[in-house]
Design a protein around this motif. Structure first.
Motif, PDB file in Angstrom:
ATOM      1  N   VAL A 341     -16.127  -1.582  -6.280  1.00  0.00           N
ATOM      2  CA  VAL A 341     -16.386  -0.229  -5.783  1.00  0.00           C
ATOM      3  C   VAL A 341     -17.864  -0.052  -5.441  1.00  0.00           C
ATOM      4  O   VAL A 341     -18.226   0.521  -4.400  1.00  0.00           O
ATOM      5  CB  VAL A 341     -15.940   0.820  -6.826  1.00  0.00           C
ATOM      6  CG1 VAL A 341     -16.447   2.214  -6.451  1.00  0.00           C
ATOM      7  CG2 VAL A 341     -14.420   0.832  -6.945  1.00  0.00           C
ATOM      8  N   HIS A 344     -18.688  -1.917  -2.319  1.00  0.00           N
ATOM      9  CA  HIS A 344     -18.066  -1.198  -1.195  1.00  0.00           C
ATOM     10  C   HIS A 344     -18.948  -0.032  -0.767  1.00  0.00           C
ATOM     11  O   HIS A 344     -19.248   0.149   0.418  1.00  0.00           O
ATOM     12  CB  HIS A 344     -16.683  -0.695  -1.593  1.00  0.00           C
ATOM     13  CG  HIS A 344     -16.063   0.229  -0.577  1.00  0.00           C
ATOM     14  ND1 HIS A 344     -16.320   1.585  -0.560  1.00  0.00           N
ATOM     15  CD2 HIS A 344     -15.213  -0.012   0.451  1.00  0.00           C
ATOM     16  CE1 HIS A 344     -15.661   2.143   0.439  1.00  0.00           C
ATOM     17  NE2 HIS A 344     -14.978   1.194   1.065  1.00  0.00           N
ATOM     18  N   ASP A 345     -19.382   0.751  -1.741  1.00  0.00           N
ATOM     19  CA  ASP A 345     -20.211   1.918  -1.416  1.00  0.00           C
ATOM     20  C   ASP A 345     -21.554   1.513  -0.817  1.00  0.00           C
ATOM     21  O   ASP A 345     -22.150   2.262  -0.033  1.00  0.00           O
ATOM     22  CB  ASP A 345     -20.446   2.760  -2.676  1.00  0.00           C
ATOM     23  CG  ASP A 345     -19.171   3.432  -3.174  1.00  0.00           C
ATOM     24  OD1 ASP A 345     -18.169   3.437  -2.416  1.00  0.00           O
ATOM     25  OD2 ASP A 345     -19.169   3.945  -4.315  1.00  0.00           O
ATOM     26  N   SER A 352     -17.604  -7.011  -2.161  1.00  0.00           N
ATOM     27  CA  SER A 352     -16.615  -6.043  -2.641  1.00  0.00           C
ATOM     28  C   SER A 352     -15.215  -6.630  -2.585  1.00  0.00           C
ATOM     29  O   SER A 352     -14.450  -6.557  -3.548  1.00  0.00           O
ATOM     30  CB  SER A 352     -16.678  -4.761  -1.805  1.00  0.00           C
ATOM     31  OG  SER A 352     -15.655  -3.866  -2.201  1.00  0.00           O
ATOM     32  N   LEU A 356     -12.724  -7.196  -5.800  1.00  0.00           N
ATOM     33  CA  LEU A 356     -11.492  -6.400  -5.826  1.00  0.00           C
ATOM     34  C   LEU A 356     -10.257  -7.290  -5.841  1.00  0.00           C
ATOM     35  O   LEU A 356      -9.269  -6.999  -6.522  1.00  0.00           O
ATOM     36  CB  LEU A 356     -11.456  -5.455  -4.627  1.00  0.00           C
ATOM     37  CG  LEU A 356     -12.518  -4.350  -4.611  1.00  0.00           C
ATOM     38  CD1 LEU A 356     -12.523  -3.625  -3.280  1.00  0.00           C
ATOM     39  CD2 LEU A 356     -12.286  -3.356  -5.748  1.00  0.00           C
ATOM     40  N   TYR A 376      -9.583   0.694  -1.529  1.00  0.00           N
ATOM     41  CA  TYR A 376     -10.859  -0.021  -1.459  1.00  0.00           C
ATOM     42  C   TYR A 376     -10.647  -1.434  -0.903  1.00  0.00           C
ATOM     43  O   TYR A 376     -11.446  -1.928  -0.111  1.00  0.00           O
ATOM     44  CB  TYR A 376     -11.497  -0.106  -2.847  1.00  0.00           C
ATOM     45  CG  TYR A 376     -12.161   1.165  -3.303  1.00  0.00           C
ATOM     46  CD1 TYR A 376     -13.343   1.601  -2.705  1.00  0.00           C
ATOM     47  CD2 TYR A 376     -11.634   1.920  -4.341  1.00  0.00           C
ATOM     48  CE1 TYR A 376     -13.970   2.768  -3.124  1.00  0.00           C
ATOM     49  CE2 TYR A 376     -12.255   3.091  -4.773  1.00  0.00           C
ATOM     50  CZ  TYR A 376     -13.416   3.508  -4.158  1.00  0.00           C
ATOM     51  OH  TYR A 376     -14.034   4.654  -4.581  1.00  0.00           O
ATOM     52  N   SER A 379     -10.154  -1.337   2.846  1.00  0.00           N
ATOM     53  CA  SER A 379     -11.403  -1.035   3.539  1.00  0.00           C
ATOM     54  C   SER A 379     -12.368  -2.209   3.496  1.00  0.00           C
ATOM     55  O   SER A 379     -12.881  -2.662   4.522  1.00  0.00           O
ATOM     56  CB  SER A 379     -12.051   0.206   2.916  1.00  0.00           C
ATOM     57  OG  SER A 379     -13.302   0.480   3.511  1.00  0.00           O
ATOM     58  N   SER A 380     -12.628  -2.740   2.282  1.00  0.00           N
ATOM     59  CA  SER A 380     -13.628  -3.796   2.138  1.00  0.00           C
ATOM     60  C   SER A 380     -13.206  -5.098   2.812  1.00  0.00           C
ATOM     61  O   SER A 380     -14.018  -5.759   3.469  1.00  0.00           O
ATOM     62  CB  SER A 380     -13.903  -4.054   0.651  1.00  0.00           C
ATOM     63  OG  SER A 380     -14.570  -2.966   0.074  1.00  0.00           O
ATOM     64  N   ASN A 388     -12.991   6.549   0.937  1.00  0.00           N
ATOM     65  CA  ASN A 388     -11.793   6.514   0.100  1.00  0.00           C
ATOM     66  C   ASN A 388     -11.148   7.895   0.128  1.00  0.00           C
ATOM     67  O   ASN A 388     -11.778   8.895  -0.214  1.00  0.00           O
ATOM     68  CB  ASN A 388     -12.162   6.153  -1.337  1.00  0.00           C
ATOM     69  CG  ASN A 388     -10.942   5.927  -2.192  1.00  0.00           C
ATOM     70  OD1 ASN A 388     -10.182   6.848  -2.439  1.00  0.00           O
ATOM     71  ND2 ASN A 388     -10.766   4.693  -2.643  1.00  0.00           N
TER      72      ASN A 388
END
Length: 468
Positions: A341, A344-345, A352, A356, A376, A379-380, A388
């Motif tokens: 996370v 990712h951010d 990420s 994950l 996540y 997305s990643s 998210n």
């Protein structure tokens, strides 16, 4: 104190699995005329019980959370009879018991499982168990011997037999208490151990019921308030759990375990500053915490604090905490998730995605009954900087106040007037109606624990509530 608690929790029995299950859209119990099947939350069977035409138990099978057979017990006229077995996850036979009309004739251990840390204790317990079984044959009514055997059976994971011993102890306790008082800690511990077994089987209703009974029996033990509060947080009943964790802290202001539980609850509710305050208090007694905690918990203090540092703007400190958590336990799926996370951010999607994927492979979702990983991952691993879109827990509907005296409201609920039903702990309908401006009158209900079901726009939500 005890009277106040009794007013708060008039609960001396269990309520049905089915009302709670409806909120999760999962089967927790399926009943036919001759068989009851119970489930873990991920739909894996936890227990099967067969009955004869006289509704007496014929057979019980229990299963590991991974689906393999655990125990197999045979009964005759409701009493254990003949040979019964326990297996490990590889399918190897660990133990054979031989019963006759409910009495244990002998126990044979084919494989004794232990590691370097537990070898001495396991061997000592096996020796003690043989001595206790022989002593019980001579003195079958001994409360002390049965309590000792129940705890050892519990430790070995012989849960069906441990429950049998604990239930007989409970029956005897209730009988003795008609004429004299028993030590509060003794009674409380029986209920607490029962609750632990039911929580293993993810039978929330039974677990909460016995955690309540433990508090009622021994109201001066702060650990029992922590046990209940932490369990409620674990099953994501955050606000009611926070209430009991705070009661533990009122009794013991520096209660490290309670602050640990609060830090997890406030993190999930996205109240990060509160969570960091609590986790830092827990850290002051870190060595003692890990000495007393059972197992190897993944959501340890560093795993929690690492994410908190990131959420409060100190991502580098957060990464250091989580890397340290992984040095302690390299298969900590929660720490891997939190690292994923953070990266990712930060836009470091490759890192990420790696973390994950490891978290998912290690069973983060099933282990922690959480569903906050996939978005996540999507997305990643696609290198897309998408927000998210999951709903914040702090924005989900909840009952307020809870516990309550006369009225309750549903916060974060878009519908003002909705149909509602209230069930008692036995899942019997005790009250129903239509709300007025999101408010429900409960002053006429007796004190106790209830399940509230609200329905609007063809959607049903279920809440746990306490009426003082």
């Amino acid at each position: 104190m005890k009277n106040n608690l009794f007013i708060l929790f008039t609960i001396i029995s269990t309520w049905s699995f089915n009302v709670l299950a409806q909120a999760r859209n999962l089967p927790s119990e399926i009943v036919t005329n001759t068989k009851k099947t119970f489930y873990y939350k991920d739909k894996v069977i936890s227990q099967i019980k067969w009955y004869n035409n006289n509704k007496q138990i014929d057979r019980i099978k229990t299963f590991y959370k991974s689906g393999e057979l655990n125990e197999d017990f045979i009964f005759n006229n409701g009493r254990l009879n003949g040979k019964s077995y326990k297996f490990n996850k590889k399918g190897e036979k660990l133990t054979t018991w031989n019963f006759k009309n409910g009495r244990l004739i002998n126990r044979k251990d084919h494989i004794i499982e232990f590691n370097k840390k537990t070898e001495e204790k396991v061997k000592d317990y096996h020796k003690k168990l043989k001595e206790i079984n022989l002593a019980i044959k001579e003195n079958p009514n001994s409360t002390k011997l049965r309590a000792q055997r129940a705890r050892i059976r519990h430790y070995f994971g012989n849960y069906t037999l441990a429950i049998s011993d604990y239930k007989k102890l409970e029956k005897k306790i209730l009988k003795i208490q008609e004429t004299k008082e028993l030590p509060e800690k003794l009674v409380g511990s029986v209920y607490d151990y029962l609750a632990n077994i039911y929580s293993y089987y993810e039978m929330e209703n039974h677990a909460i019921h016995y955690k309540f009974k433990a508090i009622l029996a021994s109201p001066k033990e702060s650990r029992l308030y922590y046990n209940l509060g932490n369990y409620l947080v674990k099953i994501k009943n955050y606000r009611l759990g926070i209430n009991f964790l705070n009661r533990a802290i009122e009794m013991v202001p520096g209660h490290s375990f309670a602050h640990w539980g609060l830090s997890a609850a406030y993190t999930d509710l996205e109240e990060y500053e509160k969570a960091l305050t609590c986790v830092n208090i827990a850290f002051k007694n870190e060595a003692n915490l890990y000495k007393r905690v059972m197992g190897n918990p993944e959501r340890d203090l560093r795993t929690i604090r690492g994410l908190l540092h990131h959420k409060l703007g100190a991502s580098d400190k957060g990464i250091l905490d989580l890397e340290e958590a992984l040095k302690i336990n390299q298969e900590n799926s929660f720490a891997l998730r939190n690292l994923g996370v953070i990266y990712h951010d930060m836009g470091a999607f490759k890192n990420s995605c790696t973390y994950l994927k490891k978290a998912k492979l290690l069973g983060y979702e099933k282990t922690h009954d959480r569903h906050d990983l996939q978005s996540y991952l999507d997305s990643s691993c696609s290198n897309l900087n998408n927000e998210n879109q999951s709903v914040k827990r702090s924005e989900l509907p909840y009952v307020y106040p809870n516990p309550a005296i006369d009225k309750i409201s549903i916060k974060n609920y878009n519908t003002k007037n909705f149909n509602y039903s209230i069930y008692d702990f036995e899942s019997k309908l005790v009250h129903s109606g239509k709300s007025k401006n999101k408010s429900i009158e409960i002053s006429n209900l007796p004190s106790g624990f209830y399940i509230l079901k609200v329905e609007a726009n063809e959607k049903v939500r279920t809440f746990k509530i306490v009426k003082e």
